[in-house]
Design an enzyme around this catalytic site. Sequence first.
Site, mmCIF file in Angstrom:
data_model
loop_
_atom_site.group_PDB
_atom_site.id
_atom_site.type_symbol
_atom_site.label_atom_id
_atom_site.label_comp_id
_atom_site.label_asym_id
_atom_site.label_seq_id
_atom_site.Cartn_x
_atom_site.Cartn_y
_atom_site.Cartn_z
ATOM 1 N N ASP A 177 3.337 1.782 -4.855
ATOM 2 C CA ASP A 177 2.356 2.489 -5.672
ATOM 3 C C ASP A 177 2.112 1.589 -6.878
ATOM 4 O O ASP A 177 3.032 1.358 -7.681
ATOM 5 C CB ASP A 177 2.936 3.843 -6.101
ATOM 6 C CG ASP A 177 1.973 4.625 -6.992
ATOM 7 O OD1 ASP A 177 1.043 4.019 -7.563
ATOM 8 O OD2 ASP A 177 2.172 5.842 -7.124
ATOM 9 N N TYR A 220 -15.305 5.782 -13.286
ATOM 10 C CA TYR A 220 -14.957 4.648 -12.417
ATOM 11 C C TYR A 220 -15.502 3.346 -13.001
ATOM 12 O O TYR A 220 -14.801 2.329 -13.044
ATOM 13 C CB TYR A 220 -15.549 4.905 -11.030
ATOM 14 C CG TYR A 220 -15.379 3.773 -10.035
ATOM 15 C CD1 TYR A 220 -14.145 3.540 -9.429
ATOM 16 C CD2 TYR A 220 -16.452 2.955 -9.687
ATOM 17 C CE1 TYR A 220 -13.992 2.513 -8.503
ATOM 18 C CE2 TYR A 220 -16.315 1.931 -8.773
ATOM 19 C CZ TYR A 220 -15.088 1.714 -8.181
ATOM 20 O OH TYR A 220 -14.936 0.692 -7.264
ATOM 21 N N ASP A 265 0.842 -1.204 0.000
ATOM 22 C CA ASP A 265 0.000 0.000 0.000
ATOM 23 C C ASP A 265 0.872 1.246 0.000
ATOM 24 O O ASP A 265 2.063 1.195 0.320
ATOM 25 C CB ASP A 265 -0.913 0.011 1.247
ATOM 26 C CG ASP A 265 -2.225 0.777 1.011
ATOM 27 O OD1 ASP A 265 -2.147 2.005 0.825
ATOM 28 O OD2 ASP A 265 -3.290 0.154 1.012
ATOM 29 N N VAL A 312 -19.901 -1.311 -0.144
ATOM 30 C CA VAL A 312 -19.488 -1.640 1.224
ATOM 31 C C VAL A 312 -19.121 -0.319 1.895
ATOM 32 O O VAL A 312 -18.407 0.498 1.293
ATOM 33 C CB VAL A 312 -18.256 -2.579 1.223
ATOM 34 C CG1 VAL A 312 -17.897 -2.986 2.649
ATOM 35 C CG2 VAL A 312 -18.504 -3.803 0.357
HETATM 36 N N1 LIG Z 1 -16.191 0.000 -1.017
HETATM 37 C C1 LIG Z 1 -16.977 -0.309 -2.001
HETATM 38 O O1 LIG Z 1 -18.182 -0.091 -1.947
HETATM 39 C C2 LIG Z 1 -16.426 -0.986 -3.245
HETATM 40 C C3 LIG Z 1 -17.351 -1.549 -4.133
HETATM 41 C C4 LIG Z 1 -16.884 -2.152 -5.286
HETATM 42 C C5 LIG Z 1 -15.521 -2.230 -5.529
HETATM 43 N N2 LIG Z 1 -14.649 -1.668 -4.645
HETATM 44 C C6 LIG Z 1 -13.223 -1.779 -4.958
HETATM 45 O O2 LIG Z 1 -12.569 -2.456 -3.897
HETATM 46 C C7 LIG Z 1 -11.218 -2.004 -3.770
HETATM 47 C C8 LIG Z 1 -10.982 -1.553 -2.329
HETATM 48 O O3 LIG Z 1 -11.894 -0.511 -2.020
HETATM 49 P P1 LIG Z 1 -12.093 0.065 -0.549
HETATM 50 O O4 LIG Z 1 -13.515 0.367 -0.410
HETATM 51 O O5 LIG Z 1 -11.407 -0.808 0.438
HETATM 52 O O6 LIG Z 1 -11.297 1.459 -0.716
HETATM 53 P P2 LIG Z 1 -10.414 2.297 0.331
HETATM 54 O O7 LIG Z 1 -10.244 3.630 -0.261
HETATM 55 O O8 LIG Z 1 -11.003 2.175 1.693
HETATM 56 O O9 LIG Z 1 -9.034 1.513 0.304
HETATM 57 C C9 LIG Z 1 -8.241 1.483 -0.864
HETATM 58 C C10 LIG Z 1 -6.807 1.186 -0.487
HETATM 59 O O10 LIG Z 1 -6.042 1.211 -1.711
HETATM 60 C C11 LIG Z 1 -4.871 1.983 -1.478
HETATM 61 N N3 LIG Z 1 -4.374 2.575 -2.722
HETATM 62 C C12 LIG Z 1 -4.971 3.546 -3.473
HETATM 63 N N4 LIG Z 1 -4.199 3.885 -4.504
HETATM 64 C C13 LIG Z 1 -3.080 3.104 -4.424
HETATM 65 C C14 LIG Z 1 -1.893 2.984 -5.209
HETATM 66 N N5 LIG Z 1 -1.688 3.765 -6.291
HETATM 67 N N6 LIG Z 1 -0.965 2.068 -4.844
HETATM 68 C C15 LIG Z 1 -1.149 1.299 -3.751
HETATM 69 N N7 LIG Z 1 -2.235 1.372 -2.966
HETATM 70 C C16 LIG Z 1 -3.185 2.268 -3.302
HETATM 71 C C17 LIG Z 1 -5.297 3.043 -0.469
HETATM 72 O O11 LIG Z 1 -4.188 3.622 0.176
HETATM 73 C C18 LIG Z 1 -6.198 2.233 0.453
HETATM 74 O O12 LIG Z 1 -5.485 1.603 1.467
HETATM 75 C C19 LIG Z 1 -11.060 -0.898 -4.802
HETATM 76 O O13 LIG Z 1 -10.468 -1.417 -5.978
HETATM 77 C C20 LIG Z 1 -12.486 -0.461 -5.069
HETATM 78 O O14 LIG Z 1 -12.625 0.129 -6.331
HETATM 79 C C21 LIG Z 1 -15.067 -1.058 -3.512
#
Ligand SMILES: NC(=O)c1ccc[n+]([C@@H]2O[C@H](COP(=O)([O-])OP(=O)(O)OC[C@H]3O[C@@H](n4cnc5c(N)ncnc54)[C@H](O)[C@@H]3O)[C@@H](O)[C@H]2O)c1
Length: 267
Positions: A65, A161, A39, A196
Amino acid sequence: MTSYNLTGRRALVTGGARGLGAGMAQALAKAGAAVMVGDLLDAEGRATAEALRAAGGKAGFVHMDVTKEADWERAVAATIKDLGGFDILINNAGIEITALVTEVEADSLRKMFDVNVVGTLLGMKHALRAMRPGGAAAKGGAIVNISSVAATIAFPAIAGYSATKSAVDRATRVAATEAGKLGYGVRVNCVYPGLVPTDMGMKLAADVVAAGLFPSPDAAVGAIVGETPLGRLGEVADMADAVVFLCSDAARFITGIGLPVDGGMGM
Ligand SMILES: NC(=O)c1ccc[n+]([C@@H]2O[C@H](COP(=O)([O-])OP(=O)(O)OC[C@H]3O[C@@H](n4cnc5c(N)ncnc54)[C@H](O)[C@@H]3O)[C@@H](O)[C@H]2O)c1
């Protein structure tokens, strides 16, 4: 507690510091896998890895990254060195920048494509190279990409997105085809999580209010729940258990699929 057994497997979870990624890291560790959390967020990532160790698992953290090729090289090398191999990649890191189509900005779109699409493809590249015969790990394995219900429905204000997550879906299937036909011994699948209430999920609920689509975040969440046959939001554990299943031998003949984990919202 999952019933799938991943004892002896070594996993890298991107975006594993918090949210869905942290839950996936925890579920993989509970199933017996050693886990490397990757991360941008160092303090949160280290704390997640420490919590896995405190619960009796083997875990580490690597700053990365996902948009940077050199970071992938370092993260894969750290996984192999510290955990003793590399069998599972969870391409979970992602960002969401809300905008109506009339308001999209090129910079925001490029940022989302960079993290969600380029990051995921670079991850598959380096994982397949390492896991295939002759690679640095060479034991085959499983890759799970995190797409979204947004790739399967038309929710307003997330066109950019949704496009990135549709791209993840398609890239998953191409990678699965290549990995199968070229004998890499790696299965490649994706999941489509429903909403979520992580940091990202709650920010989206606030953003669609700001875009004038709903009177309040509660109304936005209510509308989503109303379109969900199982009648609730997703939970981190719902997504994590699906990922563990796809990584396990129970899914040994499953590759190239997108698994909805959305309570039926996207059907
Ligand atoms: N939360 C939802 O409702 C939901 C629904 C569908 C899909 N998703 C997908 O699930 C995944 C996780 O989502 P989440 O809700 O936990 O989001 P979040 O924002 O809570 O966590 C995302 C994590 O990814 C890390 N991150 C972002 N850019 C980065 C990079 N360039 N390099 C390394 N790490 C990086 C962030 O630091 C963070 O720890 C994502 O791909 C999101 O699109 C989420």
